[in-house]
Design a protein around this motif. Structure first.
Motif, PDB file in Angstrom:
ATOM      1  N   PRO A 186      14.991  -8.497  19.139  1.00 13.03           N
ATOM      2  CA  PRO A 186      15.449  -8.868  17.201  1.00 13.03           C
ATOM      3  C   PRO A 186      14.645  -8.054  17.054  1.00 13.03           C
ATOM      4  O   PRO A 186      13.378  -7.857  17.027  1.00 13.03           O
ATOM      5  N   TYR A 204      14.001  -7.193  12.962  1.00 18.30           N
ATOM      6  CA  TYR A 204      14.114  -7.188  11.125  1.00 18.30           C
ATOM      7  C   TYR A 204      12.742  -6.715  10.199  1.00 18.30           C
ATOM      8  O   TYR A 204      11.709  -6.994  10.777  1.00 18.30           O
ATOM      9  N   GLU A 249      11.664  -3.657  11.119  1.00 12.41           N
ATOM     10  CA  GLU A 249      10.540  -3.172  12.398  1.00 12.41           C
ATOM     11  C   GLU A 249      10.297  -1.132  12.380  1.00 12.41           C
ATOM     12  O   GLU A 249      10.061  -1.028  13.479  1.00 12.41           O
ATOM     13  N   ASP A 285      18.993  -7.604  12.188  1.00 12.29           N
ATOM     14  CA  ASP A 285      19.054  -8.796  11.552  1.00 12.29           C
ATOM     15  C   ASP A 285      18.677  -8.935  10.404  1.00 12.29           C
ATOM     16  O   ASP A 285      18.473  -9.457   9.295  1.00 12.29           O
ATOM     17  N   GLY A 300      18.815 -14.722  10.718  1.00 13.04           N
ATOM     18  CA  GLY A 300      17.423 -15.391  11.550  1.00 13.04           C
ATOM     19  C   GLY A 300      17.252 -15.176  12.975  1.00 13.04           C
ATOM     20  O   GLY A 300      18.009 -15.096  14.077  1.00 13.04           O
ATOM     21  N   HIS A 301      15.671 -15.023  13.471  1.00 14.27           N
ATOM     22  CA  HIS A 301      15.559 -14.752  14.214  1.00 14.27           C
ATOM     23  C   HIS A 301      16.124 -15.549  15.623  1.00 14.27           C
ATOM     24  O   HIS A 301      15.948 -14.937  16.383  1.00 14.27           O
ATOM     25  N   ALA A 347      19.368 -14.223  15.736  1.00 13.98           N
ATOM     26  CA  ALA A 347      20.087 -12.788  16.097  1.00 13.98           C
ATOM     27  C   ALA A 347      19.953 -12.887  18.249  1.00 13.98           C
ATOM     28  O   ALA A 347      19.887 -12.698  18.383  1.00 13.98           O
ATOM     29  N   ASP A 370       9.905 -10.143  21.359  1.00 18.47           N
ATOM     30  CA  ASP A 370       9.229  -9.839  19.653  1.00 18.47           C
ATOM     31  C   ASP A 370       9.491  -8.239  19.932  1.00 18.47           C
ATOM     32  O   ASP A 370       8.758  -8.032  20.546  1.00 18.47           O
ATOM     33  N   ALA A 371       9.812  -7.621  18.812  1.00 19.96           N
ATOM     34  CA  ALA A 371       9.311  -6.688  18.393  1.00 19.96           C
ATOM     35  C   ALA A 371       8.197  -5.753  17.463  1.00 19.96           C
ATOM     36  O   ALA A 371       7.969  -4.788  18.304  1.00 19.96           O
ATOM     37  N   ASP A 372       7.261  -6.701  17.201  1.00 17.97           N
ATOM     38  CA  ASP A 372       6.134  -6.211  17.207  1.00 17.97           C
ATOM     39  C   ASP A 372       5.252  -5.837  17.941  1.00 17.97           C
ATOM     40  O   ASP A 372       3.802  -5.417  17.252  1.00 17.97           O
ATOM     41  N   ARG A 432      -2.334 -13.752  22.952  1.00 21.33           N
ATOM     42  CA  ARG A 432      -1.068 -13.160  21.646  1.00 21.33           C
ATOM     43  C   ARG A 432      -1.784 -11.797  21.562  1.00 21.33           C
ATOM     44  O   ARG A 432      -3.496 -11.883  20.701  1.00 21.33           O
ATOM     45  N   ARG A 467       0.226  -8.028  15.299  1.00 19.12           N
ATOM     46  CA  ARG A 467       1.569  -7.603  15.341  1.00 19.12           C
ATOM     47  C   ARG A 467       0.933  -5.669  15.135  1.00 19.12           C
ATOM     48  O   ARG A 467      -0.742  -5.547  14.142  1.00 19.12           O
ATOM     49  N   THR A 517       5.379 -10.424   9.110  1.00 15.26           N
ATOM     50  CA  THR A 517       5.923 -10.958   9.847  1.00 15.26           C
ATOM     51  C   THR A 517       7.493 -11.176   9.140  1.00 15.26           C
ATOM     52  O   THR A 517       7.039 -11.271   7.782  1.00 15.26           O
ATOM     53  N   TYR A 544       8.595 -14.369   9.338  1.00 14.99           N
ATOM     54  CA  TYR A 544       8.668 -15.537   9.461  1.00 14.99           C
ATOM     55  C   TYR A 544       7.813 -16.539   8.215  1.00 14.99           C
ATOM     56  O   TYR A 544       6.693 -16.257   7.933  1.00 14.99           O
TER      57      TYR A 544
HETATM   58  N1  UDP Z   1      12.336 -11.485  13.744  1.00 14.77           N
HETATM   59  C1  UDP Z   1      14.238 -11.511  12.891  1.00 14.77           C
HETATM   60  N2  UDP Z   1      15.143 -12.268  11.801  1.00 14.77           N
HETATM   61  C2  UDP Z   1      13.874 -12.545  10.792  1.00 14.77           C
HETATM   62  C3  UDP Z   1      12.864 -12.938  10.753  1.00 14.77           C
HETATM   63  C4  UDP Z   1      12.042 -12.290  12.592  1.00 14.77           C
HETATM   64  O1  UDP Z   1      15.407 -10.837  13.811  1.00 14.77           O
HETATM   65  O2  UDP Z   1      14.396 -12.800  10.059  1.00 14.77           O
HETATM   66  C5  UDP Z   1      12.502 -10.948  14.202  1.00 14.77           C
HETATM   67  C6  UDP Z   1      11.162  -9.682  14.111  1.00 14.77           C
HETATM   68  O3  UDP Z   1      11.725  -8.825  13.692  1.00 14.77           O
HETATM   69  C7  UDP Z   1      10.521 -10.064  15.616  1.00 14.77           C
HETATM   70  C8  UDP Z   1       9.948 -11.328  16.370  1.00 14.77           C
HETATM   71  O4  UDP Z   1      11.795 -11.803  15.324  1.00 14.77           O
HETATM   72  O5  UDP Z   1      10.687  -8.897  16.599  1.00 14.77           O
HETATM   73  C9  UDP Z   1       9.305 -12.359  15.614  1.00 14.77           C
HETATM   74  O6  UDP Z   1       9.600 -12.026  14.549  1.00 14.77           O
HETATM   75  P1  UDP Z   1       7.899 -11.966  13.235  1.00 14.77           P
HETATM   76  O7  UDP Z   1       7.178 -11.554  14.219  1.00 14.77           O
HETATM   77  O8  UDP Z   1       7.958 -11.674  12.308  1.00 14.77           O
HETATM   78  O9  UDP Z   1       7.012 -13.566  13.811  1.00 14.77           O
HETATM   79  P2  UDP Z   1       5.588 -14.161  13.908  1.00 14.77           P
HETATM   80  O10 UDP Z   1       5.879 -13.826  15.391  1.00 14.77           O
HETATM   81  O11 UDP Z   1       4.952 -13.482  12.730  1.00 14.77           O
HETATM   82  O12 UDP Z   1       5.958 -15.904  13.875  1.00 14.77           O
END
Ligand code: UDP
Ligand code: MG
Length: 313
Positions: free
Chosen positions: A11, A13, A15, A44, A74-75, A78, A95-97, A198, A201, A206, A208
């Motif tokens: 997913p 968003y 990125e 997304d 939303g994640h 997606a 995750d993409a990050d 983990r 990023r 983020t 979220y």
């Molecule tokens: N993501 C998404 N839609 C959203 C928020 C996040 O598709 O509304 C994706 C985001 O690109 C990433 C993954 O979900 O690949 C996890 O999100 P993020 O890294 O922002 O969350 P965190 O790791 O901070 O919990």
């Protein structure tokens, strides 16, 4: 390549800075595993040029598929869209990050070959997250574990590999307020985990927000536990019992003693405010459940696709 051995669901968003490095690291990993594969990027509703970059990647590499959703869903949705499209014998959610190191896929895949349908990655440590995020996540997973009947692993995100049997099961679970890691635990089969630290990023920030996290937490709790409703009932009984005692005491004072009652104002105010608070919280808890029933009864599609290259090559 009709049935790749591995589908990777990503997913995305906002990125844009992570697409290329992610692609390179993922490619290196699957190449070393010598697996036929597809990468499915789900855009997304990004506001930056993420989609553009994904399109370019897809134009250059036939194994890259993408789905552009009609807005930000939303994640969890997606990921669900990616799972719906995935055709691999096994599916990785990542995750993409680059917080989930792609290099772990080899270890996860090997573990799966030992006879597991789900291998999830459990966070031993999390780098570069705020103190509040670490604390809220830690507390949330423990509360969830304590009040659900299924065992949802603690400190585990969606980074995992799942067999196509699990993919098939997920496709049969239509709830709108998704909590995939709970659904996958609920589905069963043989599940195991590997541990990892983990990473931070790679770039960007983020997606979220605290608001999204709170909603996600409530989705998880309401989808897998009725404990909060039971608490409402129990608190109701306790408060009623105490109220009954107070009623008896008040009647006794009124009819069997000569104590003055003008000083009763404080106790009345306390009782009214306390009961009002308990009632509103209770209604709120019920409301969280009811609002989710409301969403589900509408039976709306989970997402809409604006554009995709799946099925065109
Ligand atoms: N993501 C998404 N839609 C959203 C928020 C996040 O598709 O509304 C994706 C985001 O690109 C990433 C993954 O979900 O690949 C996890 O999100 P993020 O890294 O922002 O969350 P965190 O790791 O901070 O919990
Ligand atoms: Mg992240």
């Amino acid at each position: 390549m009709s049935h790749p051995a591995l589908s990777v669901v990503i997913p995305v968003y906002n990125e844009s800075l992570n697409i290329q490095p992610l692609y390179e690291r993922l490619s290196a990993v699957v190449r070393s595993l010598q697996l036929t594969h597809e990468f499915i990027f789900i855009n997304d509703g990004s506001r930056d040029n993420t989609l553009e970059l994904v399109r370019q990647l897809a134009a250059a590499h036939p194994e890259v598929k993408y789905i552009d959703l009609s807005r930000n869903f939303g994640h969890q949705i997606a990921v669900s869209a990616g799972i719906d499209a995935a055709r691999g014998d096994a599916v990785v959610i990542i995750d993409a990050d680059l917080q989930d190191p792609p290099e772990l896929i080899g270890e996860m895949y090997a573990k799966m070959k030992e006879g597991y349908e789900v291998v999830y990655a459990k966070r031993r440590r999390r780098k570069g997250e705020s103190f509040m995020k670490l604390l809220t996540a830690r507390v949330f997973y423990r509360i969830l574990a304590a009040i659900t009947t299924i065992s949802i692993p603690v400190d585990t995100g969606d980074f995992r590999i799942i067999d196509k049997k699990v993919v098939e099961a997920l496709r049969q679970m239509p709830e709108t307020n998704k909590f995939l890691r709970g659904q996958i635990s609920w589905i069963g089969y043989r599940q195991t985990y590997i541990e990892y630290d983990r990473a931070e990023r790679h770039a960007g920030k983020t997606g979220y927000t605290y608001r999204k996290m709170l909603r996600f937490a409530l989705d998880g709790i309401t989808a897998f536990s009725n404990f909060p409703i039971k608490v409402v009932t129990i608190v109701g009984f306790i408060v009623s019992f105490v109220a009954f005692l107070f009623a008896c005491i008040s009647l006794y004072i009124r009819y069997f003693t000569n104590l003055p009652v003008e000083r009763g104002w404080t106790s009345i105010i306390i009782a009214i405010l306390f009961l009002g608070g308990v009632q509103l919280v209770s209604i709120g808890i019920l409301g969280e459940y009811i609002s989710r029933i409301n969403t589900d009864t509408k039976r709306r599609p989970l997402y809409f696709i604006r554009e995709s290259n799946i099925g065109t090559k």
